[in-house]
Design an enzyme around this catalytic site. Structure first.
Site, mmCIF file in Angstrom:
data_model
loop_
_atom_site.group_PDB
_atom_site.id
_atom_site.type_symbol
_atom_site.label_atom_id
_atom_site.label_comp_id
_atom_site.label_asym_id
_atom_site.label_seq_id
_atom_site.Cartn_x
_atom_site.Cartn_y
_atom_site.Cartn_z
ATOM 1 N N ASP A 147 -19.186 99.405 61.456
ATOM 2 C CA ASP A 147 -19.577 100.587 60.685
ATOM 3 C C ASP A 147 -21.093 100.808 60.710
ATOM 4 O O ASP A 147 -21.623 101.550 59.887
ATOM 5 C CB ASP A 147 -19.132 100.421 59.228
ATOM 6 N N ASP A 300 -10.306 93.571 47.845
ATOM 7 C CA ASP A 300 -9.579 92.338 48.126
ATOM 8 C C ASP A 300 -8.668 91.959 46.958
ATOM 9 O O ASP A 300 -7.503 91.598 47.144
ATOM 10 C CB ASP A 300 -10.554 91.202 48.440
#
Length: 541
Positions: A147, A300
């Site tokens: 990214d 997460d």
């Protein structure tokens, strides 16, 4: 109304000047009236409020202590009874069959994901470590999800991938048009590629993580032989723990997290919060709950909760360690802690009803998910630590009517601190500094919890933790640039509370003689150290 007010003031003034012959006497009388009014407010409002706040802090401290004692007992029992994962779960090694034409067919397809964002210092370390994993080349795909917004770094990462591809490694370099969803969006986009559908398991490593070559050999068998296991989480090993005092204190916190919190959750509930890296997921357990979500910065934990509510089991294997890097600068550490505190608070708000309504897990497990992860570890811990040590204790010097019991002042904080120190015995001599530093960071974390819960401006802010790379190579350590903004050079709220504590401590030493200054003044020094950024390394921009 205005005329009535003027008339009242005129009457009051006339009474004062008739009663007292001079302006000095009138001023003294006014001062006595204000003092009497303050005494009434103090006795009827301020002191009761402080006593109520003390009771709340006492309740929260008991909650925190009870949670730590409970997890400590479970973790100790696991170690004393030697209930190792290898004994509880089948993990026979996967054997390559030489008598078959395709000997590697016994090995499942594994995808290794490495999300990156301008990781100039560490991209070679993580890509190199992933490409050296011991696993049949035709059963392994390395996926670098870049990214990066820096064109030069992007080209460097791409060239590194091409270098390993020439050596026969099946490595894919993937980019996307924007950073929508940050890490969660990056991972979600990575799972959409056609070649991923053939992969039964997904191993994930952040850009600074360096798994040992036998990582997959040790972790994949747990998932192969235990079909209800969704995740195998391994422990982090810190290559730069000795860099500075900041990293040493972080090591103490993280070691407790892995040795006690993760091990206890895995052993008792088959559930814990995924750490976001150094773990291997069953692809089905990612897809079934709906894949990666970017609704919070705790993507997460979000995935772990959704998978856990569907009945999937998690396993923590502490004997498998993956090299990683701790934040060496205070700025990087504060950004990380903001994300780790803000994200779970927002996640609780979004998932509370979903957890209560889940039908595939027991009520005891629901209680554990809500109480342990959110109420005890974050809301109670951060609130109690900040308010008791940084607000109520110095106010007790000014308002001695609010008596703090000895057990609350000494016994409970000592017990909590000692329980936290069991993870890193080599740093036991730093426990007082760690205690003071954690009290300061509780302010930062408490603010982040409020921001997350109320979805304020920075609730979804994602700042990638700065990494400095291998500790063996020279670092460009220097003074912070002079042209940085004041808010980046100083933390004014910490400095203000440090001044408040210092004044309270000096007043206690000069006027009260009750020895609170022995704690309050060192605590103020730690606030100044954080406020003026004297903790951690200073890296030039």
């Amino acid at each position: 109304m205005q005329g009535g007010g003027d008339a009242l003031r005129a009457v009051v003034g006339d009474v004062f000047f008739r009663e007292y012959s001079s302006p000095t006497a009138a001023a003294a009388a006014m001062a006595r009236l204000l003092l009497q009014a303050w005494e009434e407010v103090r006795s009827e409002l301020v002191v009761p409020l402080l006593r109520a706040a003390l009771v709340v802090c006492m309740v929260m401290s008991v909650i925190v202590l009870a949670e730590k004692v409970f997890l400590g007992i479970v973790s100790a029992a696991v170690n004393l009874l030697r209930r190792r994962p290898e004994k509880l779960y089948r993990c026979d090694p996967i054997v390559q069959h030489e008598d078959q034409e395709d000997g590697s067919a016994a090995f499942p397809m594994v995808l290794v994901q490495i999300p990156m964002y301008n990781e100039e210092e560490v991209y070679q370390l993580s890509i190199g470590a992933a490409c050296r994993l011991t696993w049949p080349a035709d059963r392994l795909i390395i996926q670098v999800l870049d990214d990066s917004t820096d064109a030069i770094i992007k080209e460097l990462v791409k060239s590194e991938c091409e270098k390993w591809a020439k050596e026969g490694i099946n490595i894919k370099y993937e980019t996307r048009k924007d950073r929508a969803g940050y890490k969660a969006g990056n991972l979600r986009e990575g799972m959409k590629h056609g070649y991923v559908h053939s992969c039964e398991f997904v191993a994930m490593f952040d850009a600074d993580f360096q798994p040992a070559p036998d990582f997959l050999v040790k972790t994949i068998p747990f998932l192969v032989h235990n079909p209800r296991l969704a995740l195998v989480q391994t422990r982090w090993k810190f290559v730069n723990a000795n860099d500075c005092l900041l990293t040493r204190m972080q090591e103490m916190t993280m070691d407790y997290h892995f040795k006690v919190e993760q091990e206890a959750g895995s052993s008792l509930f088959n559930f814990f919060g995924y750490n976001g890296t150094a773990g291997v997921w069953r692809t089905q357990a990612i897809v079934e709950p709906g894949g990666w979500e970017d609704r919070t910065t705790a993507e997460d934990m979000d995935l772990a909760y959704r998978a856990g509510l569907l009945g999937w089991k998690f396993l923590y294997v502490g004997s498998i360690k993956v090299k990683s890097e701790l934040p060496s600068t205070l700025k990087a550490y504060r950004s990380q802690q903001h994300r780790w505190s803000c994200g779970p608070a927002l996640l609780l708000k979004k998932m509370f009803c979903e957890i209560l309504a889940a039908k595939k897990i027991s009520s005891f497990k629901k209680f554990y998910m809500i109480f342990d992860f959110f109420i005890a570890r974050r809301i109670a811990l951060y609130s109690y630590t900040f308010f008791f040590f940084s607000i109520l204790l110095p106010l007790n010097i000014i308002f001695p009517e609010v008596q703090i019991p000895t057990w609350q002042l000494i016994y409970i904080p000592t017990a909590i601190t000692l329980l936290n120190s069991v993870g890193t015995l080599r740093s036991i001599h730093l426990i007082i500094l760690w205690f003071l530093f954690e009290n300061v960071m509780a302010l930062h974390r408490f603010k982040a919890v409020l921001i997350g819960f109320f979805e304020a401006g920075r609730a979804n802010e994602w700042i990638v933790t700065q990494k400095l790379g291998n500790v063996q190579k020279p670092k460009t350590i220097a003074n912070v640039s002079r042209n940085r903004r004041i808010k980046d050079r100083f933390h004014c709220l910490e400095i203000f509370i440090g001044l408040f504590l210092l004044v309270s401590g000096c007043y206690d030493y000069l006027c009260r003689y009750d020895y609170f200054y022995l704690f309050v003044i060192p605590q103020s020094m730690m606030y100044f150290a954080v406020g003026f950024q004297f903790i951690g390394l200073n890296v030039s921009d």
